[in-house]
Design an enzyme around this catalytic site. Sequence first.
Site, PDB file in Angstrom:
ATOM      1  N   TYR A 161       0.825  -1.226   0.000  1.00  0.00           N
ATOM      2  CA  TYR A 161       0.000   0.000   0.000  1.00  0.00           C
ATOM      3  C   TYR A 161       0.854   1.269   0.000  1.00  0.00           C
ATOM      4  O   TYR A 161       0.727   2.096  -0.925  1.00  0.00           O
ATOM      5  CB  TYR A 161      -1.018  -0.019   1.152  1.00  0.00           C
ATOM      6  CG  TYR A 161      -1.809   1.270   1.245  1.00  0.00           C
ATOM      7  CD1 TYR A 161      -2.815   1.563   0.316  1.00  0.00           C
ATOM      8  CD2 TYR A 161      -1.536   2.220   2.224  1.00  0.00           C
ATOM      9  CE1 TYR A 161      -3.520   2.758   0.365  1.00  0.00           C
ATOM     10  CE2 TYR A 161      -2.239   3.418   2.289  1.00  0.00           C
ATOM     11  CZ  TYR A 161      -3.233   3.677   1.358  1.00  0.00           C
ATOM     12  OH  TYR A 161      -3.929   4.868   1.416  1.00  0.00           O
ATOM     13  N   LYS A 165       1.246   4.077  -3.022  1.00  0.00           N
ATOM     14  CA  LYS A 165       0.876   5.493  -2.850  1.00  0.00           C
ATOM     15  C   LYS A 165       2.085   6.390  -3.137  1.00  0.00           C
ATOM     16  O   LYS A 165       1.952   7.452  -3.734  1.00  0.00           O
ATOM     17  CB  LYS A 165       0.339   5.754  -1.433  1.00  0.00           C
ATOM     18  CG  LYS A 165      -0.974   5.091  -1.103  1.00  0.00           C
ATOM     19  CD  LYS A 165      -2.118   5.497  -2.004  1.00  0.00           C
ATOM     20  CE  LYS A 165      -2.695   6.857  -1.752  1.00  0.00           C
ATOM     21  NZ  LYS A 165      -3.888   7.133  -2.600  1.00  0.00           N
TER      22      LYS A 165
END
Length: 371
Positions: A161, A165
């Site tokens: 994750y 990002k």
Amino acid sequence: MAGTAQAQEQVYLVTGGCGFLGEHVVRMLLQQQEPRLREIRIFDLHLSPWLEELKTGPVQVTAIQGDVTQAHEVAAAVAGAHVVIHTAGLVDVFGRSSPKTIHEVNVQGTKNVIEACVQTGTRFLVYTSSMEVVGPNIKGHPFYSRGNEETPYEAVHSHPYPCSKALAEQLVLEANGRRVRGGLPLVTCALRPTGIYGEGHQIMRDFYRQGLRLGCRLFRAIPASVEHGRVYVGNVAWMHVLVARELEQREKLMGGQVYFCYDESPYKSYEDFNMEFLAPCGLRLVGTRPLVPYWLLVLLATLNALLQWLLRPFLLYAPMLNPYTLAVANTTFTVSTNKAQRHFGYEPLFSWEDSRNRTIRWVQAVEGSPS
Ligand SMILES: NC(=O)C1=CN([C@@H]2O[C@H](COP(=O)(O)OP(=O)(O)OC[C@H]3O[C@@H](n4cnc5c(N)ncnc54)[C@H](O)[C@@H]3O)[C@@H](O)[C@H]2O)C=CC1
Ligand SMILES: C[C@H](CCCC(C)(C)O)[C@H]1CC[C@H]2[C@@H]3[C@H](O)CC4=CC(=O)CC[C@]4(C)[C@H]3CC[C@]12C
């Protein structure tokens, strides 16, 4: 007549507009009665029923069911939009989705949005990044306390994750200044919320349910001294709306910049902060210090990760506790900055008291208070 046409000319596209943050962005755009707004397009994998109620107002609301990983679907949605607010993303720190899927949605999806802007001539792109692009890093360095956009931190990630990002944010910032169709430069910027809370926050709801199951109690796992930055969803949405509004006038200053999202929410540990809402709903946090020693939590988190891996062929085992969530929850990270105020005049729209009351009312309404 020319004045009226001029007054209502803009089309905004909100990707992920049916998500937790996206819904607040959409509603904020409508509430703030953006003076030149003619149409809001909401692009999401799953369209929500509440969209229907928005379709009766003066601003045209267009719902587009689509997938950011599909370049042609994104390009079709972006064509003719003046501003894109790209909030769509796969928010998964629990191992529900594969790293490949997370990368496809968060990185390839963002690439598709950028390319669509370039191809169709859309000049303004606001990206919802995250505090997670900063840390915690794989070296286990402490995050920072009261840091700002300039505070040095060695951001090296391994979890899918934050990796995704960080990569997506980099793509967005590098795209600033690219020539779009028609020859004008693309203007981009990235907003980095800390942990968002407010109406629609699913993890808050999960904690509330867990507390109810445990006899209206939650057990402290993280020391109260570990502060975790939080920001109210309404203020995060307001920041997006303001950035979208101001980007055209202040493109030299704001283009290619990152901004942490902040407001007056107090600095507290993740669990103590949640209790601001859960205590008025009847829960209590047991223990002034963690009831389980940290080494045991690390062991349990590691076991959970192992179990997840072993069970993956048969079932999805994705508990909240894993080595990554433990590291995030157990590492101080708070921001103190006024960059958004200096660059585009941001002041939080919702006071802490208001944010707190709204969130409490939501928890109470969603679940009903225990007797
Ligand atoms: N929730 C939080 O505490 C924080 C969230 N963020 C970022 O804010 C953004 C929004 O997050 P949330 O609202 O919390 O998540 P969410 O899961 O509630 O909303 C994300 C939305 O994106 C949509 N979406 C997912 N995959 C898609 C795809 N392939 N194509 C089109 N739409 C797709 C989902 O259907 C959903 O409506 C994300 O980019 C996230 O990384 C950043 C910091 C903190
Ligand atoms: C689920 C965690 C709390 C569990 C505590 C434990 C392990 C003792 O039971 C949450 C603690 C911190 C949260 C993350 C943080 O707020 C920052 C985030 C930013 C994002 O961009 C997405 C969400 C999140 C990663 C958020 C997710 C839940 C926590 C890890």
